[in-house]
Design an enzyme around this catalytic site. Sequence first.
Site, PDB file in Angstrom:
ATOM      1  N   TYR A 440       0.816  -1.217   0.000  1.00 21.01           N
ATOM      2  CA  TYR A 440       0.000   0.000   0.000  1.00 21.01           C
ATOM      3  C   TYR A 440       0.849   1.267   0.000  1.00 21.01           C
ATOM      4  CZ  TYR A 440      -0.112  -0.349   5.248  1.00 21.01           C
ATOM      5  OH  TYR A 440       0.166  -0.455   6.594  1.00 21.01           O
ATOM      6  N   GLU A 441       0.198   2.361  -0.391  1.00 20.95           N
ATOM      7  CA  GLU A 441       0.853   3.650  -0.645  1.00 20.95           C
ATOM      8  C   GLU A 441       1.893   3.555  -1.758  1.00 20.95           C
ATOM      9  OE1 GLU A 441      -0.753   5.876   0.596  1.00 20.95           O
ATOM     10  OE2 GLU A 441      -1.754   4.702   2.132  1.00 20.95           O
ATOM     11  N   GLY A 442       1.650   2.664  -2.689  1.00 16.15           N
ATOM     12  CA  GLY A 442       2.545   2.491  -3.825  1.00 16.15           C
ATOM     13  C   GLY A 442       3.468   1.313  -3.605  1.00 16.15           C
TER      14      GLY A 442
END
Length: 601
Positions: A440-442
Amino acid sequence: MPDYQAPLRDLRFVMDELLDFPGHYARLPGGEDATPDVVGAILEEGARFSREVLLPINQSGDREGCLLEGGEVKAPRGFKEAYRQYVEGGWPGLAAEPEFGGQGLPHSLGMALSEMTCATNLAWGMYPGLSHGAADALRHHGSEAQKATYLTKLVEGVWTGTMCLTESHCGTDLGLIKTRAVPADDGGYDLTGTKIFISAGEHDLAENIVHLVLAKLPDAPKGSKGISLFVVPKFLPDDNGQPGARNGVSCGSLEHKMGIHGNATCVMNFDGARGYLVGRPHKGLACMFTMMNVARIGVGVQGLGLMEASFQNSLGYARDRLQMRALSGAKASDKPADPIIVHPDVRRMLLTQKAFAEGGRMLVMYTAQLVDLVEHGKDPAERERAETLLGLLTPIVKAFLTEVGFEATNEGVQVFGGHGFIKEWGMEQLVRDARITRLYEGTTGIQALDLLGRKVLMSQGETLKVFTKEIHRFCKAEADTPALAEFVTPLSRLNAEWGELTMGVGMKAMTDREEVGAASVDYLMYAGYVTLAYLFARAARQALQALGGEEDAFYRAKLDTARFFYQRLLPRTRAHAEMIKAGGASLMAMSAEDFGLGFEI
């Protein structure tokens, strides 16, 4: 149940001795309140709260998970009470501006505390954690009315925040989102669409939830240039700023996840939900990046906290667990077998965890100083340099620390042997919780493209040079220090090679842009190892200077850890360098027909 003691001595080494945080705080506007005594008291109390309040509900929260009933989500037992204590203690506003009800302390102090929260209860920490990013986004981009309505509540912690980005069909490619925002007569907008993977999207910890939502206006250009940002509260504030009528936003379902069970990861439905534009139309992605960058650094801190927790419990187990005799002869002759800490391979696993945790802590706090300078630095040139370095290091903090964090937690299971596979010891939960941090968050791949493609190559290497010149100056200053030669010599060589590898990829990319993607993850990992090598070299210098006092054991251990990193972990750069130089030919050679695809690749 796993145990945890906040690594306050190592944190003091990093903050006070290595990075001179007392001097750093003294130079910041408003930093005079962050005296060593105040900082020490806050860290001690944060350590107590994490160990005594959060740790006891970590395993139970993992077992229970969240419950969705009638569109309302209940967090695991103990989570709401822990959050109440957190708010009453004033923790949400620690680093927020006093004008919005905050204490005005430096952001870096909050980042130091975040490690403790992540180490003891990552799932719980995500509820207040996202609120910091939402507050930052509104502080930078919200209207005065929006700040007055939402910001103080977020800073106080009585309301929490989320960010609602992705949808089931688009993942990271946010230009494909379908959520629509239609202008309403009162100046607001009605949002319709569905968002997935929304951490803390619905829960019973706070009286209201403030969603920051990406959507497209009817006249939006195609792709990412047509994205706008909206603030969409769960309850619409009434004339007194209190939660009023229920908005048209609801939790459709909870995701069934591998880890972080105690956090509500939601599918959020927006059915004509009233929202309000944040910033300018079609410029929402730039606004959201304020929140995303805060979140990315925060995810790196999650990796750090989990590996520290794994190391501490692995070390405790290895000291007590008896199995076999040392190959060189019995070490604990009064016992039927030796503790497994005497065995070289167990030492390898423990020292891998220790080196990554201590190196990660130095990297996080080095980055934390940059955050302080970007936000509050007096000198414009200093702020610009800090912003450049922060942009370079953010994807490294996020991706490298979560990659090695997952490795470290896996090593923790291995130290425990079969017992590591059993839930009651808590080690397998750390692995499951750590796995999401790489996503998550890239994802790591997205962060790697950001580092190599956007931060380094698009700046013609100038961004990288700001950092490599700093490393070069350190190596030059210590070139004639015999005791540091074992660190400075390899660091200097790698620092030069970093530039050479960058130039090589850049030259290839001029004729084939796929070369950037082919090299990017290895490039990021190479960058992470060299960055930690620089920080360990500085730590070794500090430790050598401090020898001869009452804490020699601590400083000798710091030197031993630095040597282990250089001798057993830093050589991984050789493999990454060779894979970078290999290029993308073998990756792209297989034909569409061989893959069984119906289109050309």
